[in-house]
Structures are given as structure tokens and as C-alpha cells.
Scaffold this motif. Structure first.
Motif, short mmCIF file in Angstrom:
data_model
loop_
_atom_site.label_atom_id
_atom_site.label_comp_id
_atom_site.label_asym_id
_atom_site.label_seq_id
_atom_site.Cartn_x
_atom_site.Cartn_y
_atom_site.Cartn_z
N LEU A 47 0.76 -1.07 0.07
CA LEU A 47 -0.01 -0.02 -0.05
C LEU A 47 0.87 1.01 -0.16
O LEU A 47 1.71 1.41 0.82
N ILE A 48 0.73 2.29 -1.11
CA ILE A 48 1.81 3.44 -1.01
C ILE A 48 0.75 4.59 -0.81
O ILE A 48 1.37 5.76 -1.12
N GLY A 49 -0.56 4.48 -1.06
CA GLY A 49 -1.30 5.74 -0.86
C GLY A 49 -2.69 5.35 -0.72
O GLY A 49 -3.34 4.29 -0.85
N TYR A 50 -3.62 6.46 -0.42
CA TYR A 50 -5.09 6.31 -0.23
C TYR A 50 -5.57 7.64 -0.22
O TYR A 50 -4.91 8.62 -0.18
N CYS A 51 -7.03 7.63 -0.42
CA CYS A 51 -7.71 8.87 -0.57
C CYS A 51 -8.89 8.65 0.11
O CYS A 51 -9.69 7.59 -0.20
N LEU A 52 -9.33 9.22 0.90
CA LEU A 52 -10.62 9.03 1.75
C LEU A 52 -11.47 10.30 1.69
O LEU A 52 -11.17 11.57 1.91
N GLY A 53 -12.76 10.11 1.20
CA GLY A 53 -13.58 11.13 1.16
C GLY A 53 -15.31 10.91 1.50
O GLY A 53 -15.39 9.75 1.69
N PHE A 54 -15.95 11.96 1.67
CA PHE A 54 -17.47 11.93 2.06
C PHE A 54 -18.37 12.62 1.53
O PHE A 54 -17.88 13.60 0.70
N ASP A 55 -19.62 12.41 1.58
CA ASP A 55 -20.65 13.44 0.93
C ASP A 55 -21.75 13.64 1.90
O ASP A 55 -21.88 12.68 2.96
N HIS A 56 -22.48 14.75 1.78
CA HIS A 56 -23.39 14.96 2.65
C HIS A 56 -24.36 15.85 1.84
O HIS A 56 -24.05 16.81 1.05
N TYR A 57 -25.52 16.16 2.17
CA TYR A 57 -26.50 17.33 2.10
C TYR A 57 -26.20 18.68 2.38
O TYR A 57 -25.59 18.73 3.65
N ILE B 128 0.30 10.03 -0.01
CA ILE B 128 0.97 9.17 -1.04
C ILE B 128 2.50 9.08 -0.21
O ILE B 128 3.00 10.12 0.09
N GLU B 129 2.93 7.79 -0.10
CA GLU B 129 4.16 7.48 0.66
C GLU B 129 5.14 8.42 -0.17
O GLU B 129 5.33 8.67 -1.60
N GLU B 130 6.14 9.23 0.15
CA GLU B 130 7.07 10.23 -0.26
C GLU B 130 7.65 9.61 -1.64
O GLU B 130 7.94 10.38 -2.38
N PRO C 204 5.51 12.95 7.43
CA PRO C 204 4.45 12.57 8.44
C PRO C 204 4.72 11.22 9.21
O PRO C 204 4.19 10.65 10.08
N TYR C 205 5.60 10.36 8.38
CA TYR C 205 5.95 9.32 8.85
C TYR C 205 6.89 9.38 10.09
O TYR C 205 7.12 8.34 10.84
N SER C 206 7.80 10.16 10.20
CA SER C 206 8.79 10.48 11.15
C SER C 206 8.42 11.48 12.12
O SER C 206 9.02 11.65 13.32
N ASP C 207 7.18 12.26 11.81
CA ASP C 207 6.95 13.41 12.93
C ASP C 207 6.08 12.82 13.94
O ASP C 207 4.92 12.04 13.76
N LYS C 208 6.46 12.95 15.27
CA LYS C 208 5.82 12.28 16.33
C LYS C 208 4.33 12.83 16.61
O LYS C 208 3.61 12.11 17.06
N ASN C 209 4.06 13.88 16.02
CA ASN C 209 2.59 14.65 16.25
C ASN C 209 1.98 13.89 15.38
O ASN C 209 0.46 14.16 15.30
N ASN C 210 2.23 13.32 14.15
CA ASN C 210 1.37 12.53 13.40
C ASN C 210 1.38 11.07 13.43
O ASN C 210 1.31 10.30 12.27
N GLY C 211 1.55 10.39 14.50
CA GLY C 211 1.51 9.24 14.89
C GLY C 211 0.14 8.56 14.53
O GLY C 211 0.14 7.41 13.72
N ASN C 212 -0.98 9.28 14.39
CA ASN C 212 -2.27 8.90 14.33
C ASN C 212 -2.13 8.28 12.67
O ASN C 212 -3.03 7.33 12.43
N LEU C 213 -1.73 9.35 11.75
CA LEU C 213 -1.78 9.08 10.41
C LEU C 213 -0.65 7.84 10.05
O LEU C 213 -1.27 7.05 9.41
N ARG C 214 0.31 7.76 10.81
CA ARG C 214 1.24 6.72 10.57
C ARG C 214 0.33 5.37 10.81
O ARG C 214 0.34 4.41 10.18
N ASP C 215 -0.34 5.32 12.02
CA ASP C 215 -1.01 4.14 12.45
C ASP C 215 -2.25 3.93 11.52
O ASP C 215 -2.43 2.68 11.11
N LEU C 216 -3.02 4.72 10.93
CA LEU C 216 -3.84 4.57 9.96
C LEU C 216 -3.25 3.99 8.73
O LEU C 216 -3.98 3.11 8.28
N PHE C 217 -2.31 4.40 8.23
CA PHE C 217 -1.74 4.10 7.11
C PHE C 217 -1.44 2.46 7.07
O PHE C 217 -1.42 1.33 6.51
#
Length: 107
Positions: free
Chosen positions: A21-31, A47-49, A87-100
Motif C-alpha cells: 500500500l503506497i497511498g490512499y484517498c478518503l472522502g465523504f458526501d453530505h447534503y 502518498i508515500e513520499e 508525516p511518517y517520522s513526525d511524532k505529532n502525526n502518529g495517528n496518520l502513520r497508524d492509520l496507514f
């Protein structure tokens, strides 16, 4: 994660290279009132760097745009944030890394 995959107002697409897995796109819709119909927006795209600038993000966005047209959305929104750190090395973005990593396990 399963509630996202089963929700019809959610689109999650992934990009793979070989079996990775090298990337993803997450989107939503609403009224909405203002647009007088359904609006779609891309919440996350990553996208992975080492795979950036190869058109992968463009393909994911085009896929999302196609989804909006097929489902009759009248507006597509996208907000961009300039990340100056990896974002993979930034400690503040751990949640993003975990999601990936979690997405890698699913797909």
C-alpha cells in the motif's frame, strides 16, 4: 474501520505498488443548504513520499471525482495543507502513520 467501509457516503480508495500500500484517498458526501444538494469532499489523501510526483495522487483524485459524478453530487471540495515534515517520522502525526499501517493490513 469497518463502519467507514460499509457507509455509502464514504469513498476509500487505495494505491498499491506490487503488494504494498503506497497511498490512499478518503472522502465523504453530505447534503447542504447552500449548494442545494449533495456535496463531496476529500478528507485525507496520502502518498508515500518515495512515490510522489508520479501521478498517483491525481489518479486517486480522479477516481473520487468520478464517484461524485456517478452519485449525482453537485460540488466537490478539497482542502490542502502543506506538510513541511515527513508525516511518517513526525511524532505529532502518529495517528496518520497508524492509520496507514492499519489500511495496509486490510488491503
Amino acid at each position: 474501520m469497518s463502519f467507514l467501509l460499509s457507509d455509502e457516503s464514504v469513498l476509500l480508495r487505495v494505491a498499491e505498488y506490487e503488494i504494498k500500500l503506497i497511498g490512499y484517498c478518503l472522502g465523504f458526501d453530505h447534503y447542504t443548504f447552500y449548494a442545494n444538494g449533495r456535496v463531496s469532499w476529500i478528507e485525507e489523501i496520502m502518498i508515500e513520499e518515495v512515490y510522489r510526483n508520479e501521478g498517483i495522487g491525481t489518479k486517486l483524485i480522479n477516481c473520487f471525482e468520478g464517484w461524485t459524478k456517478i452519485n449525482g453530487k453537485i460540488r466537490l471540495e478539497f482542502t490542502s495543507v502543506n506538510l513541511t515534515k515527513n508525516p511518517y517520522s513526525d511524532k505529532n502525526n502518529g495517528n496518520l502513520r497508524d492509520l496507514f499501517l492499519a489500511l495496509s493490513a486490510i488491503f
